[in-house]
Design a protein around this motif. Structure first.
Motif, PDB file in Angstrom:
ATOM      1  N   ILE A 407      -7.923 -92.786  25.382  1.00  0.00           N
ATOM      2  CA  ILE A 407      -7.239 -91.687  24.676  1.00  0.00           C
ATOM      3  C   ILE A 407      -5.897 -92.158  24.140  1.00  0.00           C
ATOM      4  O   ILE A 407      -5.537 -91.915  22.976  1.00  0.00           O
ATOM      5  CB  ILE A 407      -7.066 -90.476  25.617  1.00  0.00           C
ATOM      6  CG1 ILE A 407      -8.422 -89.844  25.938  1.00  0.00           C
ATOM      7  CG2 ILE A 407      -6.134 -89.441  24.998  1.00  0.00           C
ATOM      8  CD1 ILE A 407      -8.350 -88.766  27.010  1.00  0.00           C
ATOM      9  N   LEU A 408      -5.127 -92.856  24.981  1.00  0.00           N
ATOM     10  CA  LEU A 408      -3.809 -93.324  24.564  1.00  0.00           C
ATOM     11  C   LEU A 408      -3.905 -94.396  23.489  1.00  0.00           C
ATOM     12  O   LEU A 408      -3.114 -94.403  22.535  1.00  0.00           O
ATOM     13  CB  LEU A 408      -3.043 -93.859  25.777  1.00  0.00           C
ATOM     14  CG  LEU A 408      -2.625 -92.814  26.814  1.00  0.00           C
ATOM     15  CD1 LEU A 408      -2.057 -93.484  28.050  1.00  0.00           C
ATOM     16  CD2 LEU A 408      -1.596 -91.859  26.212  1.00  0.00           C
ATOM     17  N   ALA A 409      -4.867 -95.312  23.633  1.00  0.00           N
ATOM     18  CA  ALA A 409      -5.001 -96.387  22.648  1.00  0.00           C
ATOM     19  C   ALA A 409      -5.391 -95.823  21.286  1.00  0.00           C
ATOM     20  O   ALA A 409      -4.798 -96.178  20.257  1.00  0.00           O
ATOM     21  CB  ALA A 409      -6.028 -97.407  23.130  1.00  0.00           C
ATOM     22  N   PHE A 479       3.873 -95.751  24.000  1.00  0.00           N
ATOM     23  CA  PHE A 479       2.973 -96.665  23.303  1.00  0.00           C
ATOM     24  C   PHE A 479       3.227 -96.643  21.796  1.00  0.00           C
ATOM     25  O   PHE A 479       3.166 -97.693  21.140  1.00  0.00           O
ATOM     26  CB  PHE A 479       1.524 -96.314  23.599  1.00  0.00           C
ATOM     27  CG  PHE A 479       1.069 -96.651  24.997  1.00  0.00           C
ATOM     28  CD1 PHE A 479       1.967 -97.141  25.936  1.00  0.00           C
ATOM     29  CD2 PHE A 479      -0.240 -96.480  25.381  1.00  0.00           C
ATOM     30  CE1 PHE A 479       1.555 -97.465  27.219  1.00  0.00           C
ATOM     31  CE2 PHE A 479      -0.662 -96.804  26.669  1.00  0.00           C
ATOM     32  CZ  PHE A 479       0.247 -97.290  27.591  1.00  0.00           C
ATOM     33  N   CYS A 480       3.489 -95.453  21.242  1.00  0.00           N
ATOM     34  CA  CYS A 480       3.789 -95.364  19.806  1.00  0.00           C
ATOM     35  C   CYS A 480       5.074 -96.117  19.473  1.00  0.00           C
ATOM     36  O   CYS A 480       5.150 -96.826  18.465  1.00  0.00           O
ATOM     37  CB  CYS A 480       3.909 -93.900  19.381  1.00  0.00           C
ATOM     38  SG  CYS A 480       2.348 -92.991  19.373  1.00  0.00           S
ATOM     39  N   VAL A 536      -3.027-102.388  17.365  1.00  0.00           N
ATOM     40  CA  VAL A 536      -2.245-101.433  18.166  1.00  0.00           C
ATOM     41  C   VAL A 536      -3.067-100.961  19.359  1.00  0.00           C
ATOM     42  O   VAL A 536      -2.547-100.811  20.472  1.00  0.00           O
ATOM     43  CB  VAL A 536      -1.809-100.245  17.285  1.00  0.00           C
ATOM     44  CG1 VAL A 536      -1.214 -99.128  18.137  1.00  0.00           C
ATOM     45  CG2 VAL A 536      -0.781-100.705  16.262  1.00  0.00           C
ATOM     46  N   ALA A 537      -4.366-100.727  19.152  1.00  0.00           N
ATOM     47  CA  ALA A 537      -5.226-100.319  20.269  1.00  0.00           C
ATOM     48  C   ALA A 537      -5.293-101.411  21.336  1.00  0.00           C
ATOM     49  O   ALA A 537      -5.256-101.118  22.540  1.00  0.00           O
ATOM     50  CB  ALA A 537      -6.628 -99.992  19.750  1.00  0.00           C
ATOM     51  N   ILE A 538      -5.352-102.676  20.910  1.00  0.00           N
ATOM     52  CA  ILE A 538      -5.389-103.783  21.874  1.00  0.00           C
ATOM     53  C   ILE A 538      -4.106-103.825  22.692  1.00  0.00           C
ATOM     54  O   ILE A 538      -4.130-103.954  23.923  1.00  0.00           O
ATOM     55  CB  ILE A 538      -5.603-105.116  21.136  1.00  0.00           C
ATOM     56  CG1 ILE A 538      -7.005-105.167  20.524  1.00  0.00           C
ATOM     57  CG2 ILE A 538      -5.407-106.305  22.070  1.00  0.00           C
ATOM     58  CD1 ILE A 538      -7.216-106.343  19.613  1.00  0.00           C
ATOM     59  N   ILE A 539      -2.965-103.731  22.015  1.00  0.00           N
ATOM     60  CA  ILE A 539      -1.679-103.755  22.725  1.00  0.00           C
ATOM     61  C   ILE A 539      -1.585-102.586  23.697  1.00  0.00           C
ATOM     62  O   ILE A 539      -1.058-102.713  24.810  1.00  0.00           O
ATOM     63  CB  ILE A 539      -0.515-103.715  21.718  1.00  0.00           C
ATOM     64  CG1 ILE A 539      -0.553-104.966  20.831  1.00  0.00           C
ATOM     65  CG2 ILE A 539       0.823-103.629  22.434  1.00  0.00           C
ATOM     66  CD1 ILE A 539      -0.370-106.261  21.571  1.00  0.00           C
ATOM     67  N   SER A 540      -2.104-101.425  23.301  1.00  0.00           N
ATOM     68  CA  SER A 540      -2.062-100.256  24.187  1.00  0.00           C
ATOM     69  C   SER A 540      -2.949-100.451  25.408  1.00  0.00           C
ATOM     70  O   SER A 540      -2.607-100.004  26.506  1.00  0.00           O
ATOM     71  CB  SER A 540      -2.494 -99.004  23.406  1.00  0.00           C
ATOM     72  OG  SER A 540      -1.644 -98.769  22.308  1.00  0.00           O
TER      73      SER A 540
END
Length: 606
Positions: A407-409, A479-480, A536-540
């Motif tokens: 969800i966060l990613a 995260f953003c 960005v999803a990977i970093i999250s």
């Protein structure tokens, strides 16, 4: 006749001085009236433009970006320098005075950051040079060796090296060093921290330097070679100075990333009592009660050191125009024949791939198949099973953490790419005053360590009435903020590749700005935006430093779950989770590499 004569007598001649003065006065007043009306109409048109839905949307996006990047730092400074009695230096006295051993902590931080940055830069630059400029064998393997460590989260990379080089039960020690040399290697301490962090950051240096070597005109090297310079002299005196701006930028990024690293110095340094800024911040916040003032003081100190590094980097790059070699003339990077050194370079590539990729992943995979941790033996090999994978699939906490992370990613990737797509449009496409400031503010989180951001958000939402502390929303905000610079880089690169003629044509045919943005710009920039979304999803998925301070029980993410499993001694469970996470991230990176062919990973954007 008399009337006409009288009028002519009253009126001055047409060319008389008084008539010319009157004409000048009338023309001046007319011009002033025209200018005044022009200014009023300009102000009215500007006012109408700023009231338009396009500018309202742009203004909202700019305010959100500024809020995410600047407000936490303001609260961090206010919270650090204030107490119940008002303005106070108590946090700094607790953090840096008495028996706090702040000097040793600062020295450890500098040694760790400089050593890790130097090691990452040497490895990444060497790999990039071999990949781009030589005829080395196995370039596909070299690229994989350069990229895979980027996929492995820092907490898993540190834990895998603990499995490999623990002085008593490490796999390398029990299989090689103790039987052959009667001694053990010790991964704990500053030396182990520098090795693990340096090899883990090397892919970032590789990505930055690959782009620099690709863009460098080889004619200067050829001229030096024709002048009789030896290859090593050409490399040292010509090649490296030409990539100096990229080298300095990579060194700064490595230094800041090492300063902000949390997992590796905490897992490998704290057992030996060797603290750095980030591990000390975490230690202060884990006390009962948590020492927020001292944590804020350490965070401010860490941020100051990072900003000094940024200013020093800008000073070194002040004459970067002297190293510009890209012009309108086409060129092809020259491939250097290694000759007799070719097999040696190929062998070194295999050795690095084994050390940086194969051994850490195999250590995690082997541990994930054990019922309890033990060194490699025939007995241990006979007891291997997939029970841990079955167990983690059945555990509700694993699925809950995975769901929270997903969800966060996804949420962070969507929000960041939407905000940065509009913000990059403002920076690239408009001439609005202050647009460069938007770019600077969006890149500010790049020099803010994740742990410092976590402390800053604690100060913000513990001191306000917004009830989001301990929820997924505060993790989403973190995260953003962390991913804003990456979104700007991907979206900005994509926007710069699109000609303005397409927007102008749509405007001529009556399309609104939003329709033009949605139907023309976004589809044309979709390659960069999708690649940025995936990155960005990977970093999250990997992020731990901010999440470890902001999560609450029941809202854990997968990185926090791995950390908790390590602290509780459940090495087999965390290894199984780690292998599954690495597999998922590998698939995501493969997709990102394919989609980001022009503006993503292949261009060397971190």
């Amino acid at each position: 006749m008399k009337i006409g004569a009288a009028v002519r007598a009253e009126w001055p001649p047409f060319h008389s001085p008084s008539c010319r003065e009157g004409k000048r006065r009338i023309m001046s007043e007319t011009r002033n009236i025209s200018l005044s009306m022009g200014k009023r109409s300009w102000y009215k048109s500007r006012l109408r433009e700023f009231r338009s839905p396009r500018m309202l949307l742009v203004g909202i996006v700019v305010l959100i970006v500024a809020y995410l990047a600047v407000v936490p730092l303001i609260y961090l400074v206010i919270g650090t320098f204030t107490s119940s009695a008002g303005f106070s230096f108590d946090g700094f006295v607790r953090a840096y005075g008495g028996n706090a051993q702040a000097g040793q902590m600062f020295l450890n931080s500098m040694i760790f950051a400089l050593g890790s940055a130097a090691l990452a830069l040497v490895i990444g630059t060497a790999l990039a040079y071999v990949q781009v400029r030589t005829d080395a064998p196995g370039k596909g393997l070299l690229f994989a060796a350069s990229m895979v460590p980027l996929i492995i989260p820092g907490v898993l990379y540190a834990i895998s090296w603990i499995f490999l080089a623990n002085p008593t039960v490490g796999i390398l020690n029990t299989l090689i060093f103790q039987p052959l040399f009667g001694a053990s290697i010790d991964i704990y301490g500053l030396g182990g921290m520098i090795w693990v962090e340096g090899t883990h950051m090397a892919p970032l240096a590789f990505l930055l330097m690959v782009g620099a070597f690709h863009a460098m005109d080889p004619s200067l090297e050829e001229s030096a070679a024709m002048g009789g310079a030896k290859p090593w002299v050409v490399f040292r005196r010509v090649t490296m100075p030409l990539v100096r701006p990229a080298l300095i930028a990579a060194a700064l990024l490595m230094f800041v990333r090492a300063l902000s690293a949390f997992e590796i110095p905490t897992l490998l340094g704290e057992p030996r009592g060797q603290y750095v800024f980030t591990s000390r911040i975490y230690y202060e916040l884990q006390g009962v009660p948590a020492n927020y003032a001292a944590a804020g003081a350490y965070s401010v100190g860490l941020l100051v050191v990072a900003m000094i590094g940024l200013m020093f980097s800008n000073y070194l790059n002040r004459n970067s125009r002297s190293y510009q070699t890209i012009s309108g003339k086409a060129f092809r990077p020259r491939t250097i024949a290694l000759g007799r050194a070719r097999p040696v370079v190929g062998m070194l590539t295999i050795v690095y791939f084994v050390l940086a990729v194969v051994l850490p992943v195999l250590a995690l995979f082997y541990t994930s198949l054990l019922n309890f941790y033990q060194g490699i033996s025939w007995r241990a090999l006979g007891s291997l099973s997939f029970d841990n994978y079955v167990r983690i699939f059945k555990a509700p906490g694993t699925w809950h953490a995975l769901q929270n992370t997903a969800i966060l990613a996804v949420g962070a990737a969507m929000i960041v790419m939407f905000l940065t797509a509009i913000a990059s449009w403002v920076v690239v496409r408009t001439k609005l005053p202050g647009r460069r400031l938007i770019d600077t503010v969006a890149f500010l989180p790049l020099v803010i360590p994740g742990l410092v951001l976590g402390v800053s958000l604690l100060f913000v939402y513990l001191r306000t009435s917004l009830p989001i502390y301990g929820t997924l929303l505060i993790l989403l905000i973190a995260f953003c903020t962390i991913n804003l610079p990456y979104g700007m880089q991907y979206a900005g690169a994509a926007m710069r590749q699109i000609s303005t003629e397409l927007e102008e044509s749509a405007t001529v045919f009556g399309a609104t700005w939003w329709k033009t943005f949605r139907r023309i710009l976004l589809p044309l920039a979709s390659g960069g935006i999708v690649a940025g979304w995936i990155y960005v999803a990977i970093i999250s998925f990997r992020e731990l430093s901010a999440a470890i301070l902001l999560y609450s029980p029941g809202n854990e993410v997968i990185s926090v779950l791995i950390w908790q499993q390590y602290e509780s001694g459940s090495f087999m469970g965390l290894s199984a989770i780690g292998i599954l996470l690495i597999t998922v991230l590998t698939l995501i990176v493969a997709v990102a590499y394919k989609l980001g062919a022009n503006v993503g990973l292949r261009k060397g954007n971190p």
